[in-house]
Design an enzyme around this catalytic site. Structure first.
Site, PDB file in Angstrom:
ATOM      1  N   CYS A   1      43.304  53.215  44.223  1.00  0.00           N
ATOM      2  CA  CYS A   1      42.768  54.013  42.913  1.00  0.00           C
ATOM      3  C   CYS A   1      43.958  54.122  41.155  1.00  0.00           C
ATOM      4  CB  CYS A   1      42.065  54.954  43.665  1.00  0.00           C
ATOM      5  SG  CYS A   1      41.063  55.115  45.069  1.00  0.00           S
TER       6      CYS A   1
ATOM      7  N   ARG B   1      45.066  47.266  38.661  1.00  0.00           N
ATOM      8  CA  ARG B   1      44.789  47.212  40.341  1.00  0.00           C
ATOM      9  C   ARG B   1      43.872  47.442  41.228  1.00  0.00           C
ATOM     10  NH1 ARG B   1      48.679  52.342  40.651  1.00  0.00           N
ATOM     11  NH2 ARG B   1      47.225  53.256  41.929  1.00  0.00           N
TER      12      ARG B   1
ATOM     13  N   TRP C   1      38.453  52.631  44.214  1.00  0.00           N
ATOM     14  CA  TRP C   1      38.327  51.507  45.235  1.00  0.00           C
ATOM     15  C   TRP C   1      38.635  52.084  46.315  1.00  0.00           C
ATOM     16  CZ3 TRP C   1      39.916  46.602  45.628  1.00  0.00           C
ATOM     17  CH2 TRP C   1      40.706  46.204  45.979  1.00  0.00           C
TER      18      TRP C   1
ATOM     19  N   ASN D   1      43.539  60.673  44.760  1.00  0.00           N
ATOM     20  CA  ASN D   1      44.490  59.130  44.973  1.00  0.00           C
ATOM     21  C   ASN D   1      44.941  59.106  46.707  1.00  0.00           C
ATOM     22  OD1 ASN D   1      43.795  57.885  42.843  1.00  0.00           O
ATOM     23  ND2 ASN D   1      45.520  57.012  41.862  1.00  0.00           N
ATOM     24  N   GLY D   2      44.756  58.481  47.683  1.00  0.00           N
ATOM     25  CA  GLY D   2      44.986  58.511  48.599  1.00  0.00           C
ATOM     26  C   GLY D   2      43.991  59.295  50.033  1.00  0.00           C
TER      27      GLY D   2
ATOM     28  N   GLU E   1      53.896  32.185  59.211  1.00  0.00           N
ATOM     29  CA  GLU E   1      53.852  32.433  58.204  1.00  0.00           C
ATOM     30  C   GLU E   1      55.045  32.177  57.352  1.00  0.00           C
ATOM     31  OE1 GLU E   1      51.472  33.724  56.657  1.00  0.00           O
ATOM     32  OE2 GLU E   1      52.334  35.346  55.183  1.00  0.00           O
TER      33      GLU E   1
ATOM     34  N   LYS F   1      54.758  31.200  52.986  1.00  0.00           N
ATOM     35  CA  LYS F   1      54.841  31.536  52.233  1.00  0.00           C
ATOM     36  C   LYS F   1      55.726  30.332  51.161  1.00  0.00           C
ATOM     37  CE  LYS F   1      53.040  34.046  51.736  1.00  0.00           C
ATOM     38  NZ  LYS F   1      51.861  35.037  52.639  1.00  0.00           N
TER      39      LYS F   1
ATOM     40  N   GLU G   1      54.209  27.589  49.688  1.00  0.00           N
ATOM     41  CA  GLU G   1      52.861  28.648  48.440  1.00  0.00           C
ATOM     42  C   GLU G   1      53.485  28.562  47.338  1.00  0.00           C
ATOM     43  OE1 GLU G   1      49.762  31.342  49.317  1.00  0.00           O
ATOM     44  OE2 GLU G   1      51.496  31.714  50.752  1.00  0.00           O
TER      45      GLU G   1
ATOM     46  N   HIS H   1      60.111  17.349  70.812  1.00  0.00           N
ATOM     47  CA  HIS H   1      59.487  16.445  71.893  1.00  0.00           C
ATOM     48  C   HIS H   1      58.482  15.648  70.146  1.00  0.00           C
ATOM     49  CE1 HIS H   1      58.275  18.001  75.210  1.00  0.00           C
ATOM     50  NE2 HIS H   1      58.168  19.210  74.693  1.00  0.00           N
TER      51      HIS H   1
ATOM     52  N   LYS I   1      43.323  33.680  44.438  1.00  0.00           N
ATOM     53  CA  LYS I   1      44.272  34.572  45.258  1.00  0.00           C
ATOM     54  C   LYS I   1      42.779  34.726  45.988  1.00  0.00           C
ATOM     55  CE  LYS I   1      45.483  38.291  46.508  1.00  0.00           C
ATOM     56  NZ  LYS I   1      46.440  37.824  47.726  1.00  0.00           N
TER      57      LYS I   1
HETATM   58  C1  F6R Z   1      48.858  32.965  51.505  1.00  0.00           C
HETATM   59  C2  F6R Z   1      47.594  33.612  51.277  1.00  0.00           C
HETATM   60  C3  F6R Z   1      46.038  32.682  51.755  1.00  0.00           C
HETATM   61  C4  F6R Z   1      44.930  33.841  52.023  1.00  0.00           C
HETATM   62  C5  F6R Z   1      44.256  32.826  53.131  1.00  0.00           C
HETATM   63  C6  F6R Z   1      43.324  33.751  53.138  1.00  0.00           C
HETATM   64  O1  F6R Z   1      50.038  33.580  51.200  1.00  0.00           O
HETATM   65  O2  F6R Z   1      47.216  34.589  50.865  1.00  0.00           O
HETATM   66  O3  F6R Z   1      46.244  31.857  53.113  1.00  0.00           O
HETATM   67  O4  F6R Z   1      45.789  34.908  52.864  1.00  0.00           O
HETATM   68  O5  F6R Z   1      43.339  32.308  51.238  1.00  0.00           O
HETATM   69  O6  F6R Z   1      42.569  35.255  51.907  1.00  0.00           O
HETATM   70  P1  F6R Z   1      41.871  36.420  52.593  1.00  0.00           P
HETATM   71  O7  F6R Z   1      42.640  37.197  53.612  1.00  0.00           O
HETATM   72  O8  F6R Z   1      40.923  36.859  51.092  1.00  0.00           O
HETATM   73  O9  F6R Z   1      40.080  35.580  53.201  1.00  0.00           O
END
Ligand code: F6R
Length: 609
Positions: free
Chosen positions: A2, A27, A74, A100-101, A482, A486, A489, A505, A604
């Site tokens: 928020c 935000r 939010w 906020n919070g 993970e 990271k 990507e 293997h 995103k």
């Molecule tokens: C990687 C990343 C993606 C998301 C995936 C799922 O850093 O952000 O792999 O994790 O697209 O997205 P959500 O969690 O929004 O369903």
């Protein structure tokens, strides 16, 4: 999360509030509102939706005044709606509050206030604040606010206006940011510096446990007991864009550093401190349902799926129910066997990922109850699920997910403990030791963040390599996946994660002199096995960086470099071990000149199949 903006001076507050809120738009929010003091009255205009809608409303019902507060919300407690939008009032509309919070004990306070006759208008936790102040008010605003603060548990940044005190705003902060901007005959408050930058660069940052009385010509900061705290404004040098990033170079780095805060927020209200039991307010699984549970499915994509793999391990260990974790894009088409006595856990930061949403609908169609772990209240996943655990990471702007992942992990720990407790498969002593570990994990994440310089050096050393391997066993394997995602990507370095025992293997063929291998060695019960796997790659002359537990002096003997993470409960290590991997990816990408916040070919929120 928020946004808060407040103004007091000689000009009309409304344009300043709207402009400030716009500067916090990045935000994310789902509703917006303002209150100004006009003709001896507090006038509030608020609406669900975007600021543009609020502006349209203000054209129809204009308000103006030299003191005002504004908010973009939010949603956390209560869905996005006009009534839940801030500012909130007391019964007589004498006080107006933005917040906020999260007020952790709001339910208890609400019941107490209702017994005293207060009438509530919204589903929010925030609304208890104006009612508390109203309850204590006897003409002295500051005294009433202090009494209210003494009752409030949780995290808050609040700004309060009172109809009878048009010369001041009262603000307070505990674990949620709040700043005061110092102007010439006018002052500003905000949740974040960018909101006030066009007006002033002289900023006071309130610390936890501080409050202030802000008038047009003065700012008096005290602690919650009223002891004066001497504060000196600092001069902000950053431009607006840098300020949005909180002084960090990129949103991703900011979000990595926000993890301790995101963890604290996500835990707020979910642990009963007396009984050390997990409380999940939006999960309504009956004891009968939990007793009859035969199978759990976890369905998600990308990073959320990797969190799900940790969840599978945890739930099987603590609840002793078989768990299948699926990539949502596979689950929806593989004709899964979903039994009646099953629970499907859907994990999604955005709550809008097309494959994940389709997985949710498929699970429901097949008769499963669905529990969602998501970061966005009111998202499709949140709305369609039967039960909800909300991660309170705040809006994640960088494409690469970081704080959403750690808060998804946290939610899975809470759920596993909750189910283990309810099924009687988790001993009380184990539950207590896990709860204790969870309550200190934020501080330990901070400690890991303090090793950033060393991680940056590693990343710069490895910036030119073409392939990197991440290896681990058990929970370390899930985190390796993970770490590898990271890195690829955002830095475009090819990265592979392998269960360390699986290398022999086939993949060992790729391990030759100088190939970098990141080895995660945090799992005590698999320690010897993991060291043997490290020896296998060292025998092929790989360059090995190990991620080991504090106090482990043995691993260093078998590898080229070692990074340590603080000691924690053996099941909690993923929350700590992922952080160096996030930082490594970030700095490797920066060293290669990549746009970390917007990596190529990625969006995103993936709302297409
Ligand atoms: C990687 C990343 C993606 C998301 C995936 C799922 O850093 O952000 O792999 O994790 O697209 O997205 P959500 O969690 O929004 O369903």
């Amino acid at each position: 999360m928020c946004g808060i903006v407040g103004y007091i001076g000689n000009n009309n507050a409304v344009p300043v509030l709207i402009d400030g809120l716009k500067r916090l738009e990045y935000r994310g929010y789902d509703s917006a509102g303002i209150t100004v003091y006009e003709e001896s009255k507090l006038k509030t205009v608020k609406t669900v939706g975007r600021l543009a809608k609020l502006e349209e409303m203000l054209l129809v019902q204009p308000v103006a005044g030299v003191i005002g507060i504004g908010h973009t919300r939010w949603a956390t407690h209560g869905r996005p709606s006009n009534r839940n939008a801030h500012p909130h009032n007391d019964c007589n509309k004498k006080f107006s509050v933005v917040h906020n919070g999260i007020i952790e004990n709001f339910q208890e306070l609400k019941e107490w206030l209702q017994e005293k006759g207060h009438i509530f208008n919204s589903e929010t936790d925030t609304e208890v604040i104006p009612h508390l102040i109203e309850e204590f008010y006897q003409g002295d605003l500051l005294a009433a606010v202090k009494q209210a603060l003494a009752k409030m548990e949780g995290a808050f940044a609040i700004v309060i206006l009172c109809e009878e005190h048009k010369e001041q705003m009262v603000v307070a902060r505990k674990a949620s940011p709040l700043i005061i901007g110092i102007g010439q005959g006018e002052n500003y408050v905000a949740s974040d510096i960018p909101a006030v930058l066009p007006y002033t660069r002289e900023i006071i940052i309130l610390e936890d446990g501080e409050m202030a009385v802000v008038t047009a010509g003065s700012v008096t900061v005290t602690d919650f007991s009223g002891n004066i705290v001497a504060k000196k404004p600092f001069h902000v040098q950053w431009d607006v864009e840098a300020a949005e990033k909180g002084g960090y170079e990129d949103f991703m780095l900011k979000e990595i550093h926000e993890q301790p805060r995101a963890i604290r927020d996500t835990l707020t209200g979910k642990i009963d401190r007396q009984t050390k039991k997990v409380v999940l307010p939006q999960v309504n699984l009956s004891q009968e349902f939990i007793n009859q549970l035969e199978k759990i499915h976890i369905v998600a994509c990308g990073t959320a799926y990797h969190a799900g793999l940790v969840g599978k391990y945890l739930i099987e260990k603590l609840v002793r129910i078989p768990v299948e974790a699926d990539l949502a894009s596979e689950f929806r088409y593989r004709d899964p066997i979903v039994k009646e006595n099953s629970l499907t856990i859907i994990i999604s930061q955005s709550g809008e990922t097309a494959d994940t949403l389709a997985g949710l609908r498929e699970a429901k169609r097949l008769g499963s109850r669905v529990l969602a772990i998501t970061n966005v209240v009111g998202s499709s996943v949140a709305r369609e699920a039967d039960d909800l655990i909300l991660t309170l990471a705040g809006p994640e702007i960088a494409v690469a997910s970081t704080k959403a992942y750690t808060t998804q992990l946290l939610s899975l720990y809470l759920l596993a403990i909750y189910l283990g407790d309810a099924r009687g498969t988790l001993a009380e002593t184990d539950r207590i030791s896990m709860i204790d570990a969870l309550t200190e994990i934020d501080v330990q994440v901070e400690k890991v963040l303090n090793t950033e310089t060393k991680i940056k050096e590693f990343a710069e050393d490895f910036k030119n390599c073409e392939n990197i391997f991440f290896i681990g066993r058990g929970l370390d394997y899930a985190v390796s996946l993970e770490g590898s995602l990271k890195l690829k990507e955002i830095s475009y370095i090819h990265a592979e994660a392998y269960a360390a025992g699986e290398l022999k293997h086939g993949t060992l063929a790729l391990i030759v002199e100088g190939v970098p291998v990141f080895a995660l060695v945090t799992q005590g019960d698999l320690y010897d096995k993991m060291i043997s796997n490290i020896k296998e790659v060292k025998a092929r002359e790989a360059t090995v960086v190990a991620l080991a537990m504090a106090g482990d002096h043995e691993t260093a003997k078998s590898v080229d470099y070692v990074l340590h993470i603080p000691k924690t409960h053996p099941l909690m290590t993923p929350i700590l071990s992922v952080v160096p991997l996030q930082l490594f990816s970030y700095y490797a990408a920066k060293a290669r000149g990549c746009d970390v916040d917007k990596p190529r070919n990625l969006a995103k929120s993936v709302t297409v199949e």
